[in-house]
Design an enzyme around this catalytic site. Structure first.
Site, PDB file in Angstrom:
ATOM      1  N   LYS A   1      25.556  27.522  26.363  1.00 61.04           N
ATOM      2  CA  LYS A   1      24.325  27.215  25.649  1.00 61.04           C
ATOM      3  C   LYS A   1      23.239  26.963  26.697  1.00 61.04           C
ATOM      4  CE  LYS A   1      22.937  23.908  22.009  1.00 61.04           C
ATOM      5  NZ  LYS A   1      23.422  22.794  21.171  1.00 61.04           N
TER       6      LYS A   1
ATOM      7  N   SER B   1      22.535  23.424  16.339  1.00 63.17           N
ATOM      8  CA  SER B   1      21.680  24.124  17.258  1.00 63.17           C
ATOM      9  C   SER B   1      22.414  25.110  18.154  1.00 63.17           C
ATOM     10  CB  SER B   1      20.941  23.091  18.124  1.00 63.17           C
ATOM     11  OG  SER B   1      21.874  22.368  18.908  1.00 63.17           O
TER      12      SER B   1
ATOM     13  N   SER C   1      25.810  19.963  15.872  1.00 65.30           N
ATOM     14  CA  SER C   1      25.384  21.237  16.456  1.00 65.30           C
ATOM     15  C   SER C   1      26.483  22.147  16.982  1.00 65.30           C
ATOM     16  CB  SER C   1      24.384  20.990  17.577  1.00 65.30           C
ATOM     17  OG  SER C   1      23.102  20.836  17.022  1.00 65.30           O
TER      18      SER C   1
END
Ligand code: GLN
Length: 487
Positions: free
Chosen positions: A76, A151, A175
Protein backbone atom coordinates in the site's frame (compact mmCIF):
# COMPACT_ATOMS: atom_id res chain seq x y z
CA UNK A 1 -3.41 -21.74 -15.16
CA UNK A 2 -0.61 -19.17 -15.11
CA UNK A 3 1.96 -18.79 -12.35
CA UNK A 4 0.50 -15.58 -10.94
CA UNK A 5 -2.68 -17.50 -10.02
CA UNK A 6 -0.81 -19.58 -7.45
CA UNK A 7 -0.93 -19.00 -3.71
CA UNK A 8 2.23 -18.11 -1.76
CA UNK A 9 2.38 -21.68 -0.47
CA UNK A 10 2.10 -23.19 -3.97
CA UNK A 11 4.62 -20.76 -5.45
CA UNK A 12 7.03 -21.47 -2.60
CA UNK A 13 6.76 -25.24 -3.13
CA UNK A 14 7.42 -24.76 -6.86
CA UNK A 15 10.47 -22.58 -6.19
CA UNK A 16 11.91 -25.19 -3.85
CA UNK A 17 11.37 -27.96 -6.41
CA UNK A 18 12.86 -25.71 -9.12
CA UNK A 19 9.72 -26.07 -11.24
CA UNK A 20 10.05 -22.35 -12.02
CA UNK A 21 12.14 -19.40 -10.88
CA UNK A 22 11.38 -16.23 -8.98
CA UNK A 23 11.95 -14.33 -12.23
CA UNK A 24 9.20 -16.45 -13.82
CA UNK A 25 6.86 -15.49 -10.97
CA UNK A 26 7.74 -11.80 -11.25
CA UNK A 27 7.26 -11.84 -15.02
CA UNK A 28 3.86 -13.53 -14.71
CA UNK A 29 2.71 -10.85 -12.25
CA UNK A 30 4.09 -7.98 -14.34
CA UNK A 31 2.35 -9.44 -17.38
CA UNK A 32 -0.93 -9.61 -15.47
CA UNK A 33 -0.50 -6.01 -14.29
CA UNK A 34 0.04 -4.91 -17.90
CA UNK A 35 -2.99 -6.88 -19.05
CA UNK A 36 -5.45 -5.83 -16.36
CA UNK A 37 -4.37 -2.69 -14.56
CA UNK A 38 -5.61 -0.29 -17.18
CA UNK A 39 -9.09 -1.41 -16.10
CA UNK A 40 -8.53 -2.00 -12.38
CA UNK A 41 -6.09 0.82 -11.56
CA UNK A 42 -4.65 -0.83 -8.46
CA UNK A 43 -1.07 0.40 -8.91
CA UNK A 44 0.21 3.93 -8.39
CA UNK A 45 3.79 2.86 -9.14
CA UNK A 46 5.01 -0.36 -10.79
CA UNK A 47 8.64 -1.07 -9.87
CA UNK A 48 9.33 -3.44 -12.75
CA UNK A 49 13.13 -3.02 -12.79
CA UNK A 50 13.45 -3.45 -9.05
CA UNK A 51 11.18 -6.51 -9.08
CA UNK A 52 13.20 -8.22 -11.79
CA UNK A 53 16.48 -7.41 -10.06
CA UNK A 54 15.22 -8.69 -6.70
CA UNK A 55 13.84 -11.84 -8.35
CA UNK A 56 17.15 -12.52 -10.06
CA UNK A 57 18.95 -12.06 -6.75
CA UNK A 58 16.52 -14.46 -5.03
CA UNK A 59 17.12 -17.08 -7.72
CA UNK A 60 20.86 -16.65 -7.44
CA UNK A 61 20.81 -16.92 -3.66
CA UNK A 62 18.47 -19.95 -3.93
CA UNK A 63 17.71 -19.89 -0.21
CA UNK A 64 13.99 -20.54 0.05
CA UNK A 65 13.95 -21.35 3.76
CA UNK A 66 11.59 -18.40 4.30
CA UNK A 67 8.39 -19.07 2.30
CA UNK A 68 8.32 -15.41 1.19
CA UNK A 69 11.72 -15.63 -0.52
CA UNK A 70 11.36 -14.93 -4.23
CA UNK A 71 7.60 -14.22 -3.93
CA UNK A 72 6.33 -11.00 -5.62
CA UNK A 73 4.16 -8.68 -3.52
CA UNK A 74 2.76 -5.14 -3.48
CA UNK A 75 2.73 -2.49 -0.75
CA UNK A 76 0.00 0.00 0.00
CA UNK A 77 1.46 3.39 -0.93
CA UNK A 78 1.53 4.61 2.69
CA UNK A 79 4.50 2.32 3.38
CA UNK A 80 7.75 4.23 2.99
CA UNK A 81 10.35 2.47 0.89
CA UNK A 82 13.77 4.04 0.56
CA UNK A 83 14.31 5.44 -2.91
CA UNK A 84 10.81 4.57 -4.16
CA UNK A 85 8.04 7.13 -4.56
CA UNK A 86 5.65 6.78 -1.61
CA UNK A 87 2.63 9.07 -1.87
CA UNK A 88 0.16 8.03 0.82
CA UNK A 89 -2.41 8.51 -1.93
CA UNK A 90 -2.03 12.27 -1.44
CA UNK A 91 -1.15 15.03 -3.88
CA UNK A 92 0.83 16.61 -1.05
CA UNK A 93 3.33 13.73 -1.35
CA UNK A 94 2.91 13.17 -5.11
CA UNK A 95 6.67 13.18 -5.67
CA UNK A 96 7.92 12.17 -2.23
CA UNK A 97 10.84 9.73 -2.17
CA UNK A 98 11.57 8.56 1.39
CA UNK A 99 15.16 8.31 2.63
CA UNK A 100 14.26 5.27 4.77
CA UNK A 101 12.05 2.16 4.70
CA UNK A 102 9.18 0.92 6.88
CA UNK A 103 10.27 -1.92 9.18
CA UNK A 104 7.83 -4.35 7.52
CA UNK A 105 9.13 -3.45 4.04
CA UNK A 106 12.69 -3.90 5.30
CA UNK A 107 11.88 -7.32 6.75
CA UNK A 108 10.39 -8.49 3.45
CA UNK A 109 13.39 -7.20 1.55
CA UNK A 110 15.74 -9.00 3.92
CA UNK A 111 13.89 -12.27 3.28
CA UNK A 112 14.35 -11.84 -0.49
CA UNK A 113 10.82 -10.62 -1.17
CA UNK A 114 10.15 -9.18 -4.64
CA UNK A 115 8.50 -5.75 -4.65
CA UNK A 116 6.22 -5.25 -7.68
CA UNK A 117 5.14 -1.75 -6.73
CA UNK A 118 2.97 0.52 -4.64
CA UNK A 119 -0.81 0.29 -4.69
CA UNK A 120 -3.64 2.78 -4.36
CA UNK A 121 -5.49 3.85 -1.23
CA UNK A 122 -7.78 6.51 0.14
CA UNK A 123 -5.67 9.59 0.89
CA UNK A 124 -3.67 8.90 4.08
CA UNK A 125 -5.89 5.81 4.53
CA UNK A 126 -9.03 7.86 5.26
CA UNK A 127 -12.00 6.23 3.60
CA UNK A 128 -13.90 3.06 2.85
CA UNK A 129 -14.01 3.01 -0.96
CA UNK A 130 -10.62 4.05 -2.38
CA UNK A 131 -12.38 6.99 -4.02
CA UNK A 132 -10.60 9.45 -1.71
CA UNK A 133 -7.29 8.73 -3.44
CA UNK A 134 -5.65 11.95 -4.59
CA UNK A 135 -4.95 10.31 -7.97
CA UNK A 136 -7.71 7.99 -9.22
CA UNK A 137 -10.18 5.45 -7.84
CA UNK A 138 -9.41 1.73 -8.03
CA UNK A 139 -12.12 -0.55 -9.45
CA UNK A 140 -13.47 -3.77 -7.98
CA UNK A 141 -12.23 -6.72 -10.12
CA UNK A 142 -15.62 -8.46 -9.69
CA UNK A 143 -17.51 -5.50 -11.15
CA UNK A 144 -15.56 -2.59 -12.60
CA UNK A 145 -18.43 -0.20 -11.88
CA UNK A 146 -18.06 -0.80 -8.16
CA UNK A 147 -15.60 0.19 -5.45
CA UNK A 148 -13.01 -2.28 -4.17
CA UNK A 149 -13.51 -0.98 -0.61
CA UNK A 150 -11.04 1.08 1.28
CA UNK A 151 -8.75 2.26 2.28
CA UNK A 152 -6.53 -0.64 1.19
CA UNK A 153 -8.54 -0.93 -2.06
CA UNK A 154 -5.45 -1.19 -4.27
CA UNK A 155 -4.05 -3.98 -2.09
CA UNK A 156 -7.27 -6.01 -2.19
CA UNK A 157 -7.90 -5.48 -5.92
CA UNK A 158 -4.32 -6.41 -6.83
CA UNK A 159 -4.54 -9.68 -4.88
CA UNK A 160 -8.02 -10.51 -6.20
CA UNK A 161 -6.85 -9.88 -9.78
CA UNK A 162 -3.77 -12.13 -9.29
CA UNK A 163 -1.47 -9.18 -10.03
CA UNK A 164 0.59 -10.16 -6.98
CA UNK A 165 0.74 -13.05 -4.50
CA UNK A 166 0.01 -10.86 -1.50
CA UNK A 167 -0.03 -7.27 -0.40
CA UNK A 168 0.41 -5.37 2.84
CA UNK A 169 -2.27 -2.94 3.93
CA UNK A 170 -3.20 -0.94 7.02
CA UNK A 171 -6.31 -1.16 9.18
CA UNK A 172 -7.28 1.73 11.45
CA UNK A 173 -11.01 1.06 11.43
CA UNK A 174 -11.54 -1.64 8.83
CA UNK A 175 -9.24 -0.73 5.95
CA UNK A 176 -7.89 -4.26 5.50
CA UNK A 177 -11.05 -6.24 6.30
CA UNK A 178 -13.54 -4.19 4.32
CA UNK A 179 -11.66 -4.24 0.98
CA UNK A 180 -10.76 -7.90 1.55
CA UNK A 181 -14.48 -8.59 1.95
CA UNK A 182 -15.44 -6.49 -1.11
CA UNK A 183 -12.81 -8.17 -3.32
CA UNK A 184 -13.15 -11.76 -2.06
CA UNK A 185 -9.68 -12.05 -0.52
CA UNK A 186 -8.40 -12.81 2.97
CA UNK A 187 -7.43 -9.80 5.10
CA UNK A 188 -5.85 -9.93 8.55
CA UNK A 189 -6.04 -7.06 11.03
CA UNK A 190 -3.60 -7.86 13.82
CA UNK A 191 -3.67 -6.95 17.51
CA UNK A 192 -2.58 -3.33 17.99
CA UNK A 193 1.20 -3.51 18.45
CA UNK A 194 1.73 -6.94 16.87
CA UNK A 195 3.38 -5.49 13.74
CA UNK A 196 5.66 -2.44 13.75
CA UNK A 197 4.15 0.76 12.36
CA UNK A 198 7.55 2.35 11.87
CA UNK A 199 7.80 3.99 8.45
CA UNK A 200 4.09 3.70 7.67
CA UNK A 201 2.26 7.01 7.30
CA UNK A 202 0.00 7.57 10.30
CA UNK A 203 -3.73 8.13 10.30
CA UNK A 204 -4.56 7.63 14.00
CA UNK A 205 -1.52 6.34 15.82
CA UNK A 206 -3.33 4.57 18.65
CA UNK A 207 -5.54 2.66 16.18
CA UNK A 208 -3.32 1.96 13.14
CA UNK A 209 -2.29 -1.64 12.42
CA UNK A 210 -0.38 -3.31 9.57
CA UNK A 211 -1.38 -6.62 8.03
CA UNK A 212 -1.52 -8.85 4.96
CA UNK A 213 -4.12 -9.30 2.21
CA UNK A 214 -3.77 -12.75 0.70
CA UNK A 215 -5.55 -15.40 -1.38
CA UNK A 216 -5.78 -17.94 1.45
CA UNK A 217 -5.73 -18.10 5.24
CA UNK A 218 -2.53 -20.13 5.26
CA UNK A 219 -0.82 -17.39 3.20
CA UNK A 220 -1.90 -14.79 5.77
CA UNK A 221 -0.26 -16.86 8.52
CA UNK A 222 2.89 -17.17 6.40
CA UNK A 223 3.16 -13.39 5.90
CA UNK A 224 2.44 -12.64 9.56
CA UNK A 225 5.30 -14.94 10.61
CA UNK A 226 7.75 -12.59 8.91
CA UNK A 227 6.33 -9.15 9.67
CA UNK A 228 5.24 -9.63 13.34
CA UNK A 229 7.31 -8.82 16.39
CA UNK A 230 8.89 -6.21 18.59
CA UNK A 231 10.67 -3.30 16.90
CA UNK A 232 12.89 -0.91 18.82
CA UNK A 233 11.75 1.83 16.42
CA UNK A 234 8.09 1.45 17.48
CA UNK A 235 7.60 1.50 21.25
CA UNK A 236 4.01 0.26 20.91
CA UNK A 237 5.23 -3.20 19.81
CA UNK A 238 5.56 -5.16 23.06
CA UNK A 239 8.17 -7.92 23.36
CA UNK A 240 5.51 -10.62 23.05
CA UNK A 241 6.97 -13.79 21.50
CA UNK A 242 6.03 -14.42 17.86
CA UNK A 243 4.67 -17.96 17.55
CA UNK A 244 4.75 -19.88 14.27
CA UNK A 245 1.32 -18.91 12.99
CA UNK A 246 1.23 -21.84 10.55
CA UNK A 247 1.73 -24.37 13.34
CA UNK A 248 -1.65 -25.64 14.67
CA UNK A 249 -3.40 -23.94 11.76
CA UNK A 250 -4.71 -27.25 10.48
CA UNK A 251 -5.81 -28.60 13.84
CA UNK A 252 -9.59 -29.08 13.99
CA UNK A 253 -11.92 -26.74 15.88
CA UNK A 254 -13.91 -29.34 17.83
CA UNK A 255 -15.07 -27.74 21.06
CA UNK A 256 -13.99 -24.22 20.06
CA UNK A 257 -16.37 -21.75 21.71
CA UNK A 258 -17.55 -19.19 19.19
CA UNK A 259 -19.63 -16.18 20.22
CA UNK A 260 -22.13 -14.50 17.92
CA UNK A 261 -22.69 -10.88 18.97
CA UNK A 262 -26.36 -10.10 18.44
CA UNK A 263 -25.66 -6.39 17.85
CA UNK A 264 -23.87 -7.31 14.61
CA UNK A 265 -27.07 -8.38 12.92
CA UNK A 266 -28.90 -5.11 12.46
CA UNK A 267 -31.98 -3.94 10.63
CA UNK A 268 -31.04 -2.51 7.27
CA UNK A 269 -28.15 -4.83 6.54
CA UNK A 270 -28.19 -6.61 3.20
CA UNK A 271 -30.23 -9.84 3.65
CA UNK A 272 -27.78 -11.74 1.41
CA UNK A 273 -24.97 -10.90 3.86
CA UNK A 274 -27.00 -11.95 6.86
CA UNK A 275 -27.88 -15.24 5.14
CA UNK A 276 -24.27 -16.05 4.19
CA UNK A 277 -22.97 -15.28 7.68
CA UNK A 278 -25.71 -17.39 9.30
CA UNK A 279 -24.80 -20.26 6.97
CA UNK A 280 -21.14 -19.85 7.96
CA UNK A 281 -22.12 -20.07 11.62
CA UNK A 282 -23.97 -23.31 10.82
CA UNK A 283 -20.83 -24.58 9.10
CA UNK A 284 -18.78 -23.88 12.23
CA UNK A 285 -21.29 -25.92 14.20
CA UNK A 286 -20.93 -28.80 11.71
CA UNK A 287 -17.16 -28.60 12.21
CA UNK A 288 -17.63 -29.18 15.93
CA UNK A 289 -17.53 -25.64 17.30
CA UNK A 290 -19.89 -24.60 20.08
CA UNK A 291 -21.93 -21.52 19.15
CA UNK A 292 -23.17 -19.12 21.84
CA UNK A 293 -25.04 -15.87 21.47
CA UNK A 294 -23.30 -12.96 23.19
CA UNK A 295 -24.07 -9.28 23.58
CA UNK A 296 -21.86 -6.22 23.03
CA UNK A 297 -24.35 -3.43 23.84
CA UNK A 298 -21.83 -0.59 23.44
CA UNK A 299 -21.57 -1.37 19.71
CA UNK A 300 -24.07 1.43 19.10
CA UNK A 301 -21.52 4.00 20.33
CA UNK A 302 -18.60 2.62 18.33
CA UNK A 303 -18.89 4.77 15.19
CA UNK A 304 -19.18 8.04 17.11
CA UNK A 305 -16.39 7.10 19.53
CA UNK A 306 -14.10 5.94 16.77
CA UNK A 307 -14.57 8.94 14.50
CA UNK A 308 -14.06 11.51 17.29
CA UNK A 309 -10.84 9.82 18.38
CA UNK A 310 -9.31 9.04 14.97
CA UNK A 311 -10.06 12.46 13.53
CA UNK A 312 -8.50 14.07 16.63
CA UNK A 313 -5.34 12.01 16.22
CA UNK A 314 -5.36 12.62 12.46
CA UNK A 315 -5.57 16.40 12.88
CA UNK A 316 -2.38 16.26 14.96
CA UNK A 317 -0.61 13.79 12.64
CA UNK A 318 -1.38 15.83 9.53
CA UNK A 319 0.29 18.95 10.92
CA UNK A 320 3.63 17.65 9.65
CA UNK A 321 2.61 18.22 6.00
CA UNK A 322 3.33 21.92 6.18
CA UNK A 323 5.03 22.45 2.83
CA UNK A 324 8.40 22.83 4.52
CA UNK A 325 9.44 19.38 5.67
CA UNK A 326 7.93 17.06 3.08
CA UNK A 327 6.58 17.02 -0.41
CA UNK A 328 4.52 19.65 -2.16
CA UNK A 329 4.97 23.32 -1.34
CA UNK A 330 2.72 25.96 -2.93
CA UNK A 331 4.15 29.15 -4.37
CA UNK A 332 3.06 32.03 -2.17
CA UNK A 333 4.11 35.54 -1.14
CA UNK A 334 4.57 34.86 2.55
CA UNK A 335 5.22 31.94 4.89
CA UNK A 336 1.70 31.98 6.35
CA UNK A 337 0.23 32.12 2.85
CA UNK A 338 2.44 29.17 1.91
CA UNK A 339 1.09 27.10 4.83
CA UNK A 340 -2.49 27.84 3.81
CA UNK A 341 -2.04 27.28 0.09
CA UNK A 342 0.00 24.09 0.51
CA UNK A 343 -2.78 22.44 2.53
CA UNK A 344 -5.60 23.91 0.44
CA UNK A 345 -4.09 22.56 -2.79
CA UNK A 346 -2.40 19.44 -1.43
CA UNK A 347 -5.17 17.82 0.63
CA UNK A 348 -8.43 16.30 -0.61
CA UNK A 349 -11.89 16.80 0.96
CA UNK A 350 -11.85 13.90 3.47
CA UNK A 351 -8.45 14.91 4.84
CA UNK A 352 -9.62 18.50 5.22
CA UNK A 353 -12.75 17.24 6.97
CA UNK A 354 -10.54 15.24 9.33
CA UNK A 355 -8.47 18.27 10.25
CA UNK A 356 -11.57 20.34 10.93
CA UNK A 357 -13.39 17.66 12.94
CA UNK A 358 -10.28 16.73 14.91
CA UNK A 359 -9.27 20.29 15.67
CA UNK A 360 -12.81 21.03 16.83
CA UNK A 361 -12.97 17.98 19.12
CA UNK A 362 -9.59 18.86 20.64
CA UNK A 363 -10.21 22.59 21.08
CA UNK A 364 -10.21 23.97 24.63
CA UNK A 365 -13.97 24.50 24.80
CA UNK A 366 -14.96 21.09 23.45
CA UNK A 367 -12.17 18.76 24.59
CA UNK A 368 -14.08 17.48 27.65
CA UNK A 369 -17.36 17.08 25.81
CA UNK A 370 -15.94 15.21 22.80
CA UNK A 371 -12.38 13.90 22.97
CA UNK A 372 -12.34 13.04 26.66
CA UNK A 373 -15.80 11.50 26.59
CA UNK A 374 -14.90 9.39 23.56
CA UNK A 375 -11.66 8.26 25.23
CA UNK A 376 -13.69 7.07 28.22
CA UNK A 377 -16.18 5.19 26.04
CA UNK A 378 -13.23 3.59 24.25
CA UNK A 379 -12.11 2.10 27.58
CA UNK A 380 -15.62 0.78 28.18
CA UNK A 381 -15.74 -0.79 24.70
CA UNK A 382 -12.42 -2.51 25.33
CA UNK A 383 -13.66 -3.78 28.70
CA UNK A 384 -16.81 -5.11 27.10
CA UNK A 385 -14.73 -7.20 24.69
CA UNK A 386 -12.48 -8.41 27.55
CA UNK A 387 -15.57 -9.49 29.48
CA UNK A 388 -17.10 -11.41 26.55
CA UNK A 389 -13.78 -13.10 25.79
CA UNK A 390 -13.66 -14.56 29.30
CA UNK A 391 -16.10 -17.28 28.23
CA UNK A 392 -15.43 -17.74 24.54
CA UNK A 393 -12.49 -18.31 22.16
CA UNK A 394 -13.51 -16.01 19.30
CA UNK A 395 -16.44 -14.13 17.76
CA UNK A 396 -17.95 -14.35 14.28
CA UNK A 397 -19.76 -11.49 12.59
CA UNK A 398 -20.24 -9.88 9.19
CA UNK A 399 -17.55 -7.47 7.92
CA UNK A 400 -19.87 -4.92 6.34
CA UNK A 401 -23.62 -4.36 6.29
CA UNK A 402 -23.64 -3.86 2.50
CA UNK A 403 -22.25 -5.39 -0.70
CA UNK A 404 -19.64 -3.44 -2.72
CA UNK A 405 -21.41 -0.26 -3.80
CA UNK A 406 -21.16 1.65 -7.06
CA UNK A 407 -18.41 4.20 -7.68
CA UNK A 408 -19.82 7.62 -6.82
CA UNK A 409 -22.72 6.21 -4.82
CA UNK A 410 -21.58 7.38 -1.37
CA UNK A 411 -18.61 9.63 -1.96
CA UNK A 412 -20.59 12.85 -1.48
CA UNK A 413 -22.22 11.62 1.71
CA UNK A 414 -19.46 11.11 4.32
CA UNK A 415 -21.87 9.92 7.00
CA UNK A 416 -23.11 7.07 4.75
CA UNK A 417 -19.48 6.19 4.07
CA UNK A 418 -18.68 6.13 7.82
CA UNK A 419 -21.62 3.78 8.43
CA UNK A 420 -19.98 1.17 6.18
CA UNK A 421 -17.52 0.69 9.07
CA UNK A 422 -20.08 -0.23 11.71
CA UNK A 423 -18.84 -3.82 12.16
CA UNK A 424 -15.13 -3.10 11.85
CA UNK A 425 -14.38 0.02 13.96
CA UNK A 426 -15.33 -1.54 17.33
CA UNK A 427 -12.52 -4.07 16.82
CA UNK A 428 -9.88 -1.34 16.41
CA UNK A 429 -11.38 0.58 19.32
CA UNK A 430 -10.76 -2.50 21.49
CA UNK A 431 -7.39 -3.23 19.81
CA UNK A 432 -8.11 -6.93 19.25
CA UNK A 433 -7.27 -8.93 16.08
CA UNK A 434 -9.76 -9.96 13.36
CA UNK A 435 -9.69 -11.66 10.00
CA UNK A 436 -11.96 -11.32 6.98
CA UNK A 437 -12.43 -14.20 4.55
CA UNK A 438 -14.93 -15.02 1.78
CA UNK A 439 -18.17 -16.69 2.91
CA UNK A 440 -20.44 -16.30 -0.11
CA UNK A 441 -21.47 -14.39 -3.21
CA UNK A 442 -24.63 -12.49 -4.08
CA UNK A 443 -26.06 -10.27 -6.77
CA UNK A 444 -26.89 -6.77 -5.51
CA UNK A 445 -30.36 -5.33 -6.03
CA UNK A 446 -29.00 -2.78 -8.50
CA UNK A 447 -26.70 -5.05 -10.48
CA UNK A 448 -26.33 -8.38 -12.26
CA UNK A 449 -22.81 -9.45 -11.29
CA UNK A 450 -22.13 -11.75 -8.35
CA UNK A 451 -20.17 -9.96 -5.61
CA UNK A 452 -18.15 -11.43 -2.75
CA UNK A 453 -19.30 -11.44 0.88
CA UNK A 454 -16.87 -11.47 3.82
CA UNK A 455 -16.99 -13.22 7.17
CA UNK A 456 -15.24 -11.66 10.17
CA UNK A 457 -13.64 -13.71 12.95
CA UNK A 458 -12.53 -11.67 15.95
CA UNK A 459 -10.05 -12.85 18.60
CA UNK A 460 -8.47 -12.04 21.94
CA UNK A 461 -5.45 -9.73 22.26
CA UNK A 462 -2.41 -11.40 20.68
CA UNK A 463 -4.40 -14.54 19.86
CA UNK A 464 -4.12 -14.36 16.07
CA UNK A 465 -3.51 -18.12 16.15
CA UNK A 466 -7.06 -19.01 17.14
CA UNK A 467 -8.75 -16.83 14.52
CA UNK A 468 -6.40 -18.13 11.84
CA UNK A 469 -7.21 -21.72 12.81
CA UNK A 470 -10.96 -21.09 12.85
CA UNK A 471 -10.68 -19.30 9.49
CA UNK A 472 -8.56 -22.08 7.98
CA UNK A 473 -11.01 -24.78 9.04
CA UNK A 474 -13.93 -22.83 7.57
CA UNK A 475 -12.07 -22.05 4.35
CA UNK A 476 -11.13 -25.68 3.77
CA UNK A 477 -14.73 -26.78 4.32
CA UNK A 478 -16.02 -24.36 1.65
CA UNK A 479 -15.22 -23.45 -1.95
CA UNK A 480 -15.57 -19.65 -1.86
CA UNK A 481 -11.85 -18.89 -1.93
CA UNK A 482 -11.47 -20.80 -5.21
CA UNK A 483 -13.61 -18.39 -7.25
CA UNK A 484 -11.83 -15.86 -9.45
CA UNK A 485 -13.18 -12.68 -11.02
CA UNK A 486 -13.74 -12.78 -14.76
CA UNK A 487 -11.29 -10.20 -16.10
N1 GLN B 1 -13.11 4.08 6.86
C1 GLN B 1 -12.45 4.26 8.11
C2 GLN B 1 -11.97 5.69 8.26
O1 GLN B 1 -11.99 6.44 7.32
C3 GLN B 1 -11.34 3.27 8.28
C4 GLN B 1 -10.09 3.63 7.58
C5 GLN B 1 -8.93 2.76 7.93
O2 GLN B 1 -9.05 1.69 8.50
N2 GLN B 1 -7.74 3.23 7.57
O3 GLN B 1 -11.57 6.07 9.32
Amino acid sequence: MSLNNLTIKEAHDGLKKKEFSSVDLAKACLEQIKKTDEKIKAFITVTEDIALKQAEAADKKADFSNPLAGIPFALKDCFCVQGIKSTGGSKILANYIPPFSATSAEKLEKESGVLLGKVNLDEFTMGSSCENSGFFPTKNPWDLERVPGGSSGGSAAAVAADQCFYSLGTDTGGSIREPASFCGTVGLKVTYGRVSRYGVMSYASSFDTIGPLTKTVEDAAIVLNTIAGHDSKDSTTPPVAVPDYTFDLKKDIKGLKIGVPKEYFVKGMDPAIEKSVQEAIKKFEDLGAKIVEVSLPLTKYAIATYYILVKSEASANLARYDGVRYGFSATADSLSQNYLETKAQGFGPEVKRSIMMGTYALSAGYYDAYYLKAAKVRTLIKREFDQVFKDIDCLVAPVTPMLPFKLGEKVDDPLQMYLADIFTVPINTAGVPAISLPCGFAKPQNGDKELPIGLQIIGKHFDEKTILRAAYNYEQATEWHKRKPNL
